[in-house]
Motif scaffolding. Structure first.
Motif, PDB file in Angstrom:
ATOM      1  N   MET A   1       6.613  60.964  -2.539  1.00 52.84           N
ATOM      2  CA  MET A   1       7.057  61.216  -3.987  1.00 52.84           C
ATOM      3  C   MET A   1       6.822  62.784  -4.286  1.00 52.84           C
ATOM      4  O   MET A   1       7.975  63.114  -5.146  1.00 52.84           O
ATOM      5  N   ILE A   2       5.975  63.380  -3.935  1.00 50.14           N
ATOM      6  CA  ILE A   2       5.741  64.780  -4.169  1.00 50.14           C
ATOM      7  C   ILE A   2       6.921  65.751  -3.662  1.00 50.14           C
ATOM      8  O   ILE A   2       7.649  66.458  -4.211  1.00 50.14           O
ATOM      9  N   MET A   3       7.192  65.423  -2.211  1.00 53.58           N
ATOM     10  CA  MET A   3       8.336  66.075  -1.896  1.00 53.58           C
ATOM     11  C   MET A   3       9.473  65.861  -2.511  1.00 53.58           C
ATOM     12  O   MET A   3      10.516  66.841  -2.667  1.00 53.58           O
ATOM     13  N   SER A   4      10.069  64.682  -2.740  1.00 60.21           N
ATOM     14  CA  SER A   4      11.186  64.370  -3.540  1.00 60.21           C
ATOM     15  C   SER A   4      11.155  65.071  -4.693  1.00 60.21           C
ATOM     16  O   SER A   4      12.181  65.465  -5.292  1.00 60.21           O
ATOM     17  N   ALA A   5      10.070  65.113  -5.698  1.00 60.14           N
ATOM     18  CA  ALA A   5       9.904  65.841  -6.747  1.00 60.14           C
ATOM     19  C   ALA A   5      10.239  67.186  -6.717  1.00 60.14           C
ATOM     20  O   ALA A   5      10.983  67.843  -7.390  1.00 60.14           O
ATOM     21  N   LYS A   6       9.551  67.756  -5.680  1.00 62.71           N
ATOM     22  CA  LYS A   6       9.609  69.249  -5.409  1.00 62.71           C
ATOM     23  C   LYS A   6      11.086  69.439  -5.210  1.00 62.71           C
ATOM     24  O   LYS A   6      11.359  70.701  -5.669  1.00 62.71           O
ATOM     25  N   ALA A   7      11.789  68.949  -4.409  1.00 62.66           N
ATOM     26  CA  ALA A   7      13.140  69.130  -4.039  1.00 62.66           C
ATOM     27  C   ALA A   7      14.192  69.205  -5.283  1.00 62.66           C
ATOM     28  O   ALA A   7      14.861  69.963  -5.556  1.00 62.66           O
ATOM     29  N   LEU A   8      13.951  68.217  -6.194  1.00 62.74           N
ATOM     30  CA  LEU A   8      14.400  67.863  -7.364  1.00 62.74           C
ATOM     31  C   LEU A   8      14.256  69.144  -8.164  1.00 62.74           C
ATOM     32  O   LEU A   8      15.141  69.832  -8.732  1.00 62.74           O
ATOM     33  N   LEU A   9      13.131  69.804  -8.396  1.00 64.52           N
ATOM     34  CA  LEU A   9      12.425  70.775  -9.233  1.00 64.52           C
ATOM     35  C   LEU A   9      12.885  72.214  -8.629  1.00 64.52           C
ATOM     36  O   LEU A   9      13.322  73.201  -9.253  1.00 64.52           O
ATOM     37  N   LEU A  10      13.259  72.129  -7.369  1.00 69.32           N
ATOM     38  CA  LEU A  10      13.967  73.386  -6.771  1.00 69.32           C
ATOM     39  C   LEU A  10      15.345  73.608  -7.329  1.00 69.32           C
ATOM     40  O   LEU A  10      15.783  74.830  -7.542  1.00 69.32           O
ATOM     41  N   HIS A  11      16.031  72.466  -7.581  1.00 67.49           N
ATOM     42  CA  HIS A  11      17.273  72.648  -7.851  1.00 67.49           C
ATOM     43  C   HIS A  11      17.639  72.482  -9.408  1.00 67.49           C
ATOM     44  O   HIS A  11      18.623  72.998 -10.065  1.00 67.49           O
ATOM     45  N   ASN A  12      16.681  71.816 -10.097  1.00 63.58           N
ATOM     46  CA  ASN A  12      16.849  71.510 -11.375  1.00 63.58           C
ATOM     47  C   ASN A  12      15.565  71.648 -11.990  1.00 63.58           C
ATOM     48  O   ASN A  12      14.582  70.468 -12.247  1.00 63.58           O
ATOM     49  N   PRO A  13      14.810  72.927 -12.734  1.00 63.18           N
ATOM     50  CA  PRO A  13      13.732  73.168 -13.173  1.00 63.18           C
ATOM     51  C   PRO A  13      13.245  72.312 -14.425  1.00 63.18           C
ATOM     52  O   PRO A  13      12.194  72.142 -14.874  1.00 63.18           O
ATOM     53  N   HIS A  14      14.337  71.626 -15.020  1.00 61.53           N
ATOM     54  CA  HIS A  14      14.179  70.946 -16.327  1.00 61.53           C
ATOM     55  C   HIS A  14      14.870  69.635 -16.318  1.00 61.53           C
ATOM     56  O   HIS A  14      15.689  69.280 -17.136  1.00 61.53           O
ATOM     57  N   PRO A  15      14.487  68.853 -15.441  1.00 59.96           N
ATOM     58  CA  PRO A  15      15.179  67.494 -15.516  1.00 59.96           C
ATOM     59  C   PRO A  15      14.879  66.550 -16.749  1.00 59.96           C
ATOM     60  O   PRO A  15      13.779  66.845 -17.180  1.00 59.96           O
ATOM     61  N   THR A  16      15.615  65.700 -16.978  1.00 62.18           N
ATOM     62  CA  THR A  16      15.625  64.532 -17.767  1.00 62.18           C
ATOM     63  C   THR A  16      14.867  63.397 -17.099  1.00 62.18           C
ATOM     64  O   THR A  16      14.642  63.509 -15.720  1.00 62.18           O
ATOM     65  N   GLU A  17      14.349  62.493 -17.995  1.00 61.09           N
ATOM     66  CA  GLU A  17      13.787  61.249 -17.138  1.00 61.09           C
ATOM     67  C   GLU A  17      14.699  60.505 -16.508  1.00 61.09           C
ATOM     68  O   GLU A  17      14.233  60.235 -15.286  1.00 61.09           O
ATOM     69  N   ALA A  18      15.908  60.509 -16.704  1.00 61.79           N
ATOM     70  CA  ALA A  18      17.051  59.877 -15.706  1.00 61.79           C
ATOM     71  C   ALA A  18      16.892  60.545 -14.533  1.00 61.79           C
ATOM     72  O   ALA A  18      17.446  59.741 -13.616  1.00 61.79           O
TER      73      ALA A  18
END
Length: 154
Positions: free
Chosen positions: A105-122
Motif C-alpha cells: 500500500m505504501i509503495m503504491s501510494a508513494k508512486a501515486l504521490l510522485l506523479h500526482n502530489p495532490h490526488p483526489t480521493e478517487a
C-alpha cells in the motif's frame, strides 16, 4: 545472466537466472523481506515495489526485465534510519492492521504521490486498486495518503 540495476539508489550487479522473479531476488537472494508475497499472481499487491517511478507487482517482474532500471523497495524509503513521512503517517493514522498489505500500500501510494502530489480521493482509490487489505483498513489507508499529500508528500 549478469544483471545490473539500481536498488534503493545503490548500483547492484549480480548473477541470476533470467526468469527469476524480482520478488525472489529481493526476499531470498538479498534478504530484503519488507516486500511480501501474497498471491504470487499479481492480484493482491503485497509485493508492490516501484520501478522507474511506477508501482509494479514484483511477483510478475522477471530478472531479465531489470537491466538498467531503478528499483525502490520499502527498505529504500527510510530517511537516515527513521521512517519516511509516508511510513510515519501510516502508523499515526492506524493504517496498519495486520501489516501484511502495508508495504505494498505504501509503495503504491508513494508512486501515486510522485506523479500526482495532490490526488483526489478517487485518484487515491484508483492508485490503490491493485492492493488488497483483508483487514478492511481502507478508510485509514485513504486518510493516510490524503494526509501525506497535505503535508507535502512522501
Amino acid at each position: 545472466m549478469k544483471l545490473s540495476f539500481i536498488l534503493n539508489e545503490k548500483p547492484l550487479t549480480l548473477e541470476t537466472e533470467p526468469d527469476r522473479r524480482l520478488l525472489d531476488l529481493l526476499r531470498k537472494d538479498l534478504h530484503m523481506t519488507g516486500t511480501k508475497e501474497g498471491c504470487a499472481e499479481g492480484e493482491c499487491g503485497a509485493c508492490t515495489v516501484i520501478i522507474d517511478g511506477e508501482a509494479v507487482h514484483s511477483c510478475l517482474v522477471l530478472a531479465c526485465q531489470l537491466e538498467g532500471k531503478h528499483v525502490t523497495t520499502i527498505e529504500g524509503l527510510e530517511e537516515n534510519g527513521d521512517l519516511s513521512r509516508i511510513q510515519r503517517i501510516f502508523v499515526e493514522e492506524t493504517a496498519i492492521q495486520c501489516g501484511y498489505c502495508t508495504t505494498g500500500m505504501i509503495m503504491s501510494a508513494k508512486a501515486l504521490l510522485l506523479h500526482n502530489p495532490h490526488p483526489t480521493e478517487a485518484e487515491i482509490r484508483n492508485a490503490l486498486a491493485g492492493n488488497i487489505c483483508r483487514c478492511s483498513g481502507y478508510t485509514q489507508i485513504i486518510r493516510a495518503v490524503e494526509r501525506t499529500a497535505a503535508e507535502g508528500g512522501c
